[in-house]
Write a protein that holds these residues in place. Structure first.
Motif, mmCIF file in Angstrom:
data_model
loop_
_atom_site.group_PDB
_atom_site.id
_atom_site.type_symbol
_atom_site.label_atom_id
_atom_site.label_comp_id
_atom_site.label_asym_id
_atom_site.label_seq_id
_atom_site.Cartn_x
_atom_site.Cartn_y
_atom_site.Cartn_z
ATOM 1 N N ARG A 140 -7.051 6.217 -2.630
ATOM 2 C CA ARG A 140 -6.091 5.187 -2.218
ATOM 3 C C ARG A 140 -4.662 5.654 -2.558
ATOM 4 N NH1 ARG A 140 -4.853 1.658 1.332
ATOM 5 N NH2 ARG A 140 -3.542 -0.035 0.618
ATOM 6 N N MET A 141 -4.498 6.231 -3.731
ATOM 7 C CA MET A 141 -3.182 6.699 -4.162
ATOM 8 C C MET A 141 -2.651 7.760 -3.180
ATOM 9 S SD MET A 141 -0.971 8.779 -5.719
ATOM 10 C CE MET A 141 -1.799 10.226 -6.321
ATOM 11 N N ILE A 142 -3.503 8.737 -2.870
ATOM 12 C CA ILE A 142 -3.062 9.814 -1.973
ATOM 13 C C ILE A 142 -2.790 9.268 -0.571
ATOM 14 C CG2 ILE A 142 -3.844 11.944 -0.815
ATOM 15 C CD1 ILE A 142 -5.069 12.758 -3.470
ATOM 16 N N THR A 143 -3.595 8.332 -0.135
ATOM 17 C CA THR A 143 -3.395 7.729 1.196
ATOM 18 C C THR A 143 -2.062 6.993 1.240
ATOM 19 O OG1 THR A 143 -5.786 7.500 1.361
ATOM 20 C CG2 THR A 143 -4.465 6.210 2.906
ATOM 21 N N LEU A 144 -1.782 6.219 0.191
ATOM 22 C CA LEU A 144 -0.512 5.478 0.150
ATOM 23 C C LEU A 144 0.672 6.447 0.082
ATOM 24 C CD1 LEU A 144 -1.505 2.650 -2.324
ATOM 25 C CD2 LEU A 144 -0.709 2.271 0.024
ATOM 26 N N PHE A 145 0.528 7.502 -0.711
ATOM 27 C CA PHE A 145 1.606 8.479 -0.842
ATOM 28 C C PHE A 145 1.879 9.131 0.516
ATOM 29 C CE2 PHE A 145 3.127 12.805 -1.584
ATOM 30 C CZ PHE A 145 4.263 12.547 -2.330
ATOM 31 N N THR A 177 -7.046 11.223 8.065
ATOM 32 C CA THR A 177 -5.771 11.571 8.711
ATOM 33 C C THR A 177 -4.665 11.673 7.674
ATOM 34 O OG1 THR A 177 -6.548 10.126 10.461
ATOM 35 C CG2 THR A 177 -4.291 10.915 10.667
ATOM 36 N N ALA A 178 -4.674 10.728 6.731
ATOM 37 C CA ALA A 178 -3.622 10.724 5.704
ATOM 38 C C ALA A 178 -3.674 12.019 4.893
ATOM 39 C CB ALA A 178 -3.797 9.517 4.788
ATOM 40 N N ILE A 179 -4.878 12.452 4.546
ATOM 41 C CA ILE A 179 -5.008 13.683 3.746
ATOM 42 C C ILE A 179 -4.582 14.902 4.575
ATOM 43 C CG2 ILE A 179 -6.718 15.247 2.712
ATOM 44 C CD1 ILE A 179 -7.968 12.849 1.369
#
Ligand SMILES: [Fe+2]
Ligand SMILES: [Fe+2]
Length: 463
Positions: A11-16, A75-77
């Motif tokens: 979640r943290m990496i996705t939000l970032f 996709t976020a990653i």
């Protein structure tokens, strides 16, 4: 204990990643970007309740957060992976005490496309982001990265930028009503001491950096550099030179508590405004007394830096207190940087004029003996003087030559045909073996040549 479980890490990496992408489309205050950042900061805060430091980034192209690996990229990653690869960033390390503002500013800088690792790392320092570090792809750790850089390149500009970042974070803490952390200032001054003790004038070229927008920060670092150089050239020991560096860098932090309208007022101050301005030495020394790791005499030096050699200055109540010579060393450095900065924005002239004006202040504002040493240290052509050589090139004096005053190290700015060099070239006017490159024939007015020396120094091209 792990700082975040795998789900929260994802979640943290996705939000970032989303914030980095979104900040290009929305202002930071827009709810579409602000709300995810608030959630992101909340997750980071909970991570820091369990760990002092967290890291995420790429191992062999796979995203990780601490011990978690994300083999199936969302996709976020993928977005974040591409951005990290583009900038050659292998790992992002955050340490506890990172503020929301630092996180937000980092996201803004990180979102800029097409900037290199080095540019981004420098921007972090320039913006005072001290709790977020970047590690280049393939480097083992931040420390190793740092040491490698020290070995391979002239690290004077890096040192100057770190000093700027340190003083900026001190002032930011004061603005937030916190007692500032002295550690970043102490760390960088230690580094400057070892450079200065080897050769007192080694950092002096950097004091040509006069950034109008960041006047106070540059001024503080410049006064630290000049005071250390003067102390070392007087033969003072390393501990005293260190104290001069610390006191110089912190001498004006009390200005953070003076209203901005007064600090930035272009015209003359009213007597009431001047009274408020005159409180900055005592405000600064009070803050320093509360900071950990600083000896009481640092606060005393800061208290006395406007008292003048004949003790006719301010604060009036402190005139009879005992002060040591360090107060007058700081005052000498302070006056020189103030005069040369002022000139920089009015009509830049050669630094020798500043020294001549300072000579008029000896016996009253400044200590004549210290001033004599200062002039000697600066040499016939003080750092920052623009000169014409007998090769018809135009250059700026970058480092004095203690063995031969007439032959400093210069940076050539304009070639013999009057063409501006794209990258200034360093040149010793006389070599170790005595062979001579050129002689100085005249001092040139940089204003007539349209040369902004401060900008040339800070452009990075210069070094
Ligand atoms: Fe001051
Ligand atoms: Fe000052």
């Amino acid at each position: 204990m792990e700082s975040l479980d795998k789900q929260n890490a994802l979640r943290m990496i996705t939000l970032f990643s989303g914030a980095v992408k979104g900040i290009a489309f929305y202002p930071a205050s827009h709810p579409a970007i602000h709300q995810p950042m608030v959630e992101l900061y909340k997750i980071l805060t909970s991570a820091f309740s369990r760990a002092d430091q967290i890291a995420w980034g790429l191992i062999d192209g796979i995203m990780f957060y601490d011990d978690h690996l994300f083999f199936e990229p969302s996709t976020a990653i993928s977005d974040l992976t591409n951005r990290m690869l583009e900038k050659d960033v292998g790992r992002i390390i955050m340490t506890a005490d990172v503020s929301f503002e630092e996180m937000q500013n980092f996201i803004r800088l990180f979102s800029n496309k097409g900037i290199s690792f080095d540019v981004l790392a420098t921007q972090l320092l320039q913006e005072g982001i001290l709790h977020i570090h970047l590690v280049r792809q393939g480097a083992e750790s931040f420390d190793e990265q740092d040491d490698q850089n020290d070995d391979v390149k002239d690290d004077r500009v890096g040192t100057y930028n770190k000093a700027l970042a340190a003083i900026r974070s001190v002032c930011r803490d004061i603005e937030r009503g916190r007692i500032p952390n002295s550690a970043p200032v102490l760390r960088i001054v230690d580094r400057m001491v070892s450079m200065t003790m080897q050769e007192p004038t080694t950092l002096m070229g950097l004091t040509m950096i006069k950034d109008y927008d960041n006047y106070t920060f540059n001024h503080c670092v410049n006064v630290g550099v000049l005071a250390m150089a003067l102390g070392a050239s007087l033969g003072l020991d390393a501990d005293t030179v260190r104290d001069l560096g610390i006191a110089g860098q912190l001498h004006d932090i009390g200005k953070t508590m003076v209203p901005k309208e007064i600090l930035n007022k272009p015209g003359k101050l009213s007597s009431d405004e001047f009274e408020q301005m005159k409180r900055h030495p005592e405000l600064g020394s009070k803050i320093i007394r509360e900071m950990k790791g600083l000896a009481p005499h640092i606060a005393q030096i800061v208290l006395g830096h406007h008292l003048h050699y004949n003790r006719s200055g301010y604060p009036q109540w402190a005139r009879k207190l005992p002060f040591n010579q360090m107060v007058d060393i700081i005052a000498t450095a302070d006056t020189y940087d103030a005069i040369t900065t002022l000139r920089c924005y009015q009509h830049p002239v050669n630094p020798k004029t500043a020294l001549n004006e300072m000579r008029k202040l000896t016996g009253t504002v400044l200590d004549g003996a210290l001033m004599g040493q200062f002039v000697e240290m600066m040499g016939d052509y003080p750092v920052g003087t623009v000169v014409r050589l007998d090769t018809n090139e135009v250059a700026v004096v970058y480092r004095p030559n203690p063995l031969e005053n007439e032959a400093p190290v210069v940076r050539i700015l304009i070639d013999e045909n009057g063409e501006r060099l794209p990258v200034p070239r360093e040149q010793s006017l006389v070599d170790h073996d005595g062979s001579r490159y050129a002689s100085i024939v005249a001092v040139v007015d940089p204003f007539l040549k349209n040369l902004d020396i401060g900008r040339l120094v800070s452009s990075g091209n210069f070094y």
